[in-house]
Design an enzyme around this catalytic site. Structure first.
Site, PDB file in Angstrom:
ATOM      1  N   CYS A 116       5.888  -4.478  15.979  1.00  0.00           N
ATOM      2  CA  CYS A 116       5.535  -3.562  17.072  1.00  0.00           C
ATOM      3  C   CYS A 116       4.063  -3.784  17.440  1.00  0.00           C
ATOM      4  CB  CYS A 116       5.768  -2.113  16.651  1.00  0.00           C
ATOM      5  SG  CYS A 116       7.463  -1.836  16.114  1.00  0.00           S
ATOM      6  N   SER A 173      11.781   6.653   7.629  1.00  0.00           N
ATOM      7  CA  SER A 173      11.415   6.428   9.024  1.00  0.00           C
ATOM      8  C   SER A 173      11.822   5.018   9.437  1.00  0.00           C
ATOM      9  CB  SER A 173       9.899   6.609   9.183  1.00  0.00           C
ATOM     10  OG  SER A 173       9.496   6.257  10.484  1.00  0.00           O
ATOM     11  N   SER A 227      11.590   6.208  15.054  1.00  0.00           N
ATOM     12  CA  SER A 227      10.419   5.842  15.850  1.00  0.00           C
ATOM     13  C   SER A 227      10.887   5.420  17.235  1.00  0.00           C
ATOM     14  CB  SER A 227       9.672   4.682  15.169  1.00  0.00           C
ATOM     15  OG  SER A 227       9.184   5.112  13.922  1.00  0.00           O
ATOM     16  N   LEU A 228      10.918   6.375  18.126  1.00  0.00           N
ATOM     17  CA  LEU A 228      11.464   6.092  19.461  1.00  0.00           C
ATOM     18  C   LEU A 228      10.356   5.571  20.391  1.00  0.00           C
ATOM     19  CD1 LEU A 228      14.121   6.215  21.014  1.00  0.00           C
ATOM     20  CD2 LEU A 228      13.564   8.562  21.677  1.00  0.00           C
ATOM     21  N   HIS A 229       9.308   6.324  20.538  1.00  0.00           N
ATOM     22  CA  HIS A 229       8.089   5.906  21.240  1.00  0.00           C
ATOM     23  C   HIS A 229       8.236   5.621  22.736  1.00  0.00           C
ATOM     24  CE1 HIS A 229       6.358   5.814  17.313  1.00  0.00           C
ATOM     25  NE2 HIS A 229       6.909   4.678  16.949  1.00  0.00           N
ATOM     26  N   GLU A 273       0.816  -1.217   0.000  1.00  0.00           N
ATOM     27  CA  GLU A 273       0.000   0.000   0.000  1.00  0.00           C
ATOM     28  C   GLU A 273       0.851   1.269   0.000  1.00  0.00           C
ATOM     29  OE1 GLU A 273      -3.884  -1.675   2.425  1.00  0.00           O
ATOM     30  OE2 GLU A 273      -2.400  -0.588   3.563  1.00  0.00           O
ATOM     31  N   GLY A 317       6.326  -1.718   6.502  1.00  0.00           N
ATOM     32  CA  GLY A 317       7.673  -2.268   6.499  1.00  0.00           C
ATOM     33  C   GLY A 317       8.727  -1.399   7.148  1.00  0.00           C
ATOM     34  N   GLU A 318       9.855  -2.022   7.431  1.00  0.00           N
ATOM     35  CA  GLU A 318      10.984  -1.334   8.047  1.00  0.00           C
ATOM     36  C   GLU A 318      12.057  -1.154   6.964  1.00  0.00           C
ATOM     37  OE1 GLU A 318      12.045   0.394  10.622  1.00  0.00           O
ATOM     38  OE2 GLU A 318      13.974   0.360   9.593  1.00  0.00           O
ATOM     39  N   ASN A 343      -3.466   5.757  16.070  1.00  0.00           N
ATOM     40  CA  ASN A 343      -4.540   5.488  15.104  1.00  0.00           C
ATOM     41  C   ASN A 343      -5.072   4.087  15.365  1.00  0.00           C
ATOM     42  OD1 ASN A 343      -4.326   7.952  13.555  1.00  0.00           O
ATOM     43  ND2 ASN A 343      -2.340   7.171  12.912  1.00  0.00           N
TER      44      ASN A 343
HETATM   45  N1  SAH Z   1       8.793   0.892  10.074  1.00  0.00           N
HETATM   46  C1  SAH Z   1       9.046   2.280  10.103  1.00  0.00           C
HETATM   47  C2  SAH Z   1       8.153   3.095   9.187  1.00  0.00           C
HETATM   48  C3  SAH Z   1       6.684   2.797   9.122  1.00  0.00           C
HETATM   49  S1  SAH Z   1       5.629   3.213  10.432  1.00  0.00           S
HETATM   50  C4  SAH Z   1       8.960   2.809  11.500  1.00  0.00           C
HETATM   51  O1  SAH Z   1       8.466   2.109  12.380  1.00  0.00           O
HETATM   52  O2  SAH Z   1       9.424   3.909  11.718  1.00  0.00           O
HETATM   53  C5  SAH Z   1       5.477   4.986  10.455  1.00  0.00           C
HETATM   54  C6  SAH Z   1       5.222   5.534  11.860  1.00  0.00           C
HETATM   55  O3  SAH Z   1       3.906   5.213  12.345  1.00  0.00           O
HETATM   56  C7  SAH Z   1       6.177   4.961  12.893  1.00  0.00           C
HETATM   57  O4  SAH Z   1       6.636   5.971  13.748  1.00  0.00           O
HETATM   58  C8  SAH Z   1       5.288   3.989  13.626  1.00  0.00           C
HETATM   59  O5  SAH Z   1       5.786   3.672  14.891  1.00  0.00           O
HETATM   60  C9  SAH Z   1       3.998   4.729  13.687  1.00  0.00           C
HETATM   61  N2  SAH Z   1       2.813   3.897  13.984  1.00  0.00           N
HETATM   62  C10 SAH Z   1       2.655   2.582  13.788  1.00  0.00           C
HETATM   63  N3  SAH Z   1       1.406   2.191  14.152  1.00  0.00           N
HETATM   64  C11 SAH Z   1       0.778   3.305  14.563  1.00  0.00           C
HETATM   65  C12 SAH Z   1      -0.557   3.569  15.010  1.00  0.00           C
HETATM   66  N4  SAH Z   1      -1.456   2.605  15.052  1.00  0.00           N
HETATM   67  N5  SAH Z   1      -0.871   4.826  15.343  1.00  0.00           N
HETATM   68  C13 SAH Z   1       0.030   5.818  15.252  1.00  0.00           C
HETATM   69  N6  SAH Z   1       1.280   5.651  14.807  1.00  0.00           N
HETATM   70  C14 SAH Z   1       1.652   4.396  14.469  1.00  0.00           C
HETATM   71 FE1  SF4 Z   2       5.039  -1.103  12.188  1.00  0.00          FE
HETATM   72 FE2  SF4 Z   2       7.316   0.281  11.768  1.00  0.00          FE
HETATM   73 FE3  SF4 Z   2       7.096  -1.412  13.851  1.00  0.00          FE
HETATM   74 FE4  SF4 Z   2       7.226  -2.348  11.358  1.00  0.00          FE
HETATM   75  S1  SF4 Z   2       8.829  -1.232  12.456  1.00  0.00           S
HETATM   76  S2  SF4 Z   2       5.865  -3.047  12.976  1.00  0.00           S
HETATM   77  S3  SF4 Z   2       6.057  -0.810  10.238  1.00  0.00           S
HETATM   78  S4  SF4 Z   2       5.925   0.480  13.524  1.00  0.00           S
END
Ligand code: SAH
Ligand code: SF4
Length: 372
Positions: free
Chosen positions: A144, A222, A245-247, A120, A190-191, A321
């Site tokens: 994740c 990202s 993506s630290l979180h 997508e 994807g990563e 989301n």
């Molecule tokens: N794999 C990469 C890029 C894709 S995800 C990464 O993880 O960075 C893009 C961003 O959306 C990342 O920061 C991811 O952690 C975040 N994300 C994933 N699921 C989410 C959700 N349900 N709501 C909000 N952000 C989300």
């Molecule tokens: Fe989702 Fe990015 Fe984690 Fe993969 S690395 S599972 S795309 S948030």
């Protein structure tokens, strides 16, 4: 003429009966026939394109400037060449393209690849720019917990042409020339750093002046935080923007939601990110999805500010989301606001990023191949 039973995508008028807009075209049902031909996007344009000398330039120009999706459209090529090309080469990496417009103007694109796998991308029109969010893999191996793509598991790496062609296909179906897309974010499925070769292959064509001729400042990659990949990206000097993506501000919290945190500590990741900054001098984006009761306490905001001290960074707070079956919930508006204020007080630039495309499952972390 090309006798192969491929399924071309055509620029159909969007249906007026609302809802889903299918853009499949020549075949009513999407029976995927393997297509063994070479992707025409294969070349480092224009050198490896078929044909000689200026013919290659002509083909590159049709693909990347005019956005041709059929060899027939390349009217300034000799007819013989035009007819011979489809026997060996294919333009589209997709057997089927389906579009799902959101009420907010963004459009999710669901692509069926030539082996039947699907991926997508999301088109995001803003007042001053047009952005495409593209995928690097089918699903994601990182898993994740808060991410629908992570939940669906891993399909396969996308090839370089499959990554690049998402931009061309979206432009085409939006009625735009490819170069009208000025911003690309690798934030779909994807990563990207776990598919390094193919992702950088595609990024090189985005940058190439004979191809999409994009500025590296307008491409953002990202990553969940793969230190080796970040260092390699710095060494390869592509100049693209990095989003991490630290979180979570500490390893214990991070491990609860991000399985790769068991392999790489925040300290290791941040070292690599600093090395990336030293090389590119580009401000790094820190992504932080706000999860209720997990990472949204005020002391966690203070800790985040502490670990980011000295780094030229910008924090994007992403409201969660939701998706069906998610094991986590998002923080409320007030909580997000307070978290943002705490970061600001600590001197960190911060933006709350309300996602687009939530209604069609196109927002960050919602991409999971649902047909709505
Ligand atoms: N794999 C990469 C890029 C894709 S995800 C990464 O993880 O960075 C893009 C961003 O959306 C990342 O920061 C991811 O952690 C975040 N994300 C994933 N699921 C989410 C959700 N349900 N709501 C909000 N952000 C989300
Ligand atoms: Fe989702 Fe990015 Fe984690 Fe993969 S690395 S599972 S795309 S948030």
């Amino acid at each position: 003429m090309n006798e192969r039973p491929t399924f071309r995508t055509e620029r159909d008028e969007p249906p007026t009966d609302g809802g889903v807009c299918y853009v499949p075209a020549s075949a009513p049902e999407a029976v995927v026939v393997p297509d063994e031909r070479k992707p025409i996007l294969l070349p480092e344009p224009p050198d490896e394109l078929p044909g000689k000398g200026y013919r290659k330039n002509q083909i590159a120009s049709w693909l990347y400037k005019k956005g041709a999706r059929e060899f027939d459209e390349m009217t300034d090529l000799p007819r013989r060449l035009r007819e011979a090309l489809p026997a060996e080469w294919r333009i589209s990496e997709f057997a089927l393209v389906q579009a799902f417009p959101s009420a907010d103007g963004s459009v999710k694109y669901l692509f069926t690849l030539h082996d039947g796998q699907r991926t997508e991308a999301v088109f995001l029109p803003y007042a001053d720019r047009k952005t495409v969010c593209i995928s690097s893999q089918v699903g994601c191996p990182a898993g994740c917990t808060f991410c629908a793509t992570g939940k669906m598991g891993f399909g396969r790496n996308l090839t370089g042409p499959e990554i690049l062609d998402q931009i061309l296909a979206v432009a085409y179906h939006q009625g735009l020339a490819p170069r009208e897309i000025r911003n690309v974010v690798l934030m779909g499925m994807g990563e990207p750093l776990l598919n390094y070769e193919n992702v950088t292959w595609a990024v090189r064509r985005m940058l190439n002046k004979h191809a999409l001729a994009m500025s590296p400042r307008r491409i953002t990659l990202s990553t969940v935080g793969i230190p080796k990949g970040i260092r390699r990206l710095a060494a390869d000097d592509l100049g693209v923007k990095l989003a991490l993506s630290l979180h979570a501000p500490d390893d214990e919290t991070r491990k609860k939601i991000i399985p790769t945190a068991h392999r790489y500590t925040i300290a290791e990741i941040m070292d690599a990110v600093r090395a990336y900054f030293d090389r590119t001098k580009r401000r790094v984006t820190i992504e932080y999805t706000m999860l209720r009761g997990v990472n949204d306490r005020e002391e966690q905001a203070r800790e985040l500010a502490r670990i980011l001290q000295g780094l030229v960074a910008h924090v994007n707070l992403i409201p969660f989301n939701p998706w069906e079956g998610a094991p986590v919930a998002g923080s409320g508006r007030k909580k997000i606001q307070r978290f943002a204020e705490t970061l600001e007080k600590a001197g960190l630039p911060v933006t709350v990023r309300w996602s687009r495309g939530v209604d069609v499952g196109a927002a960050c972390g919602q991409l999971a191949l649902k047909e709505n």
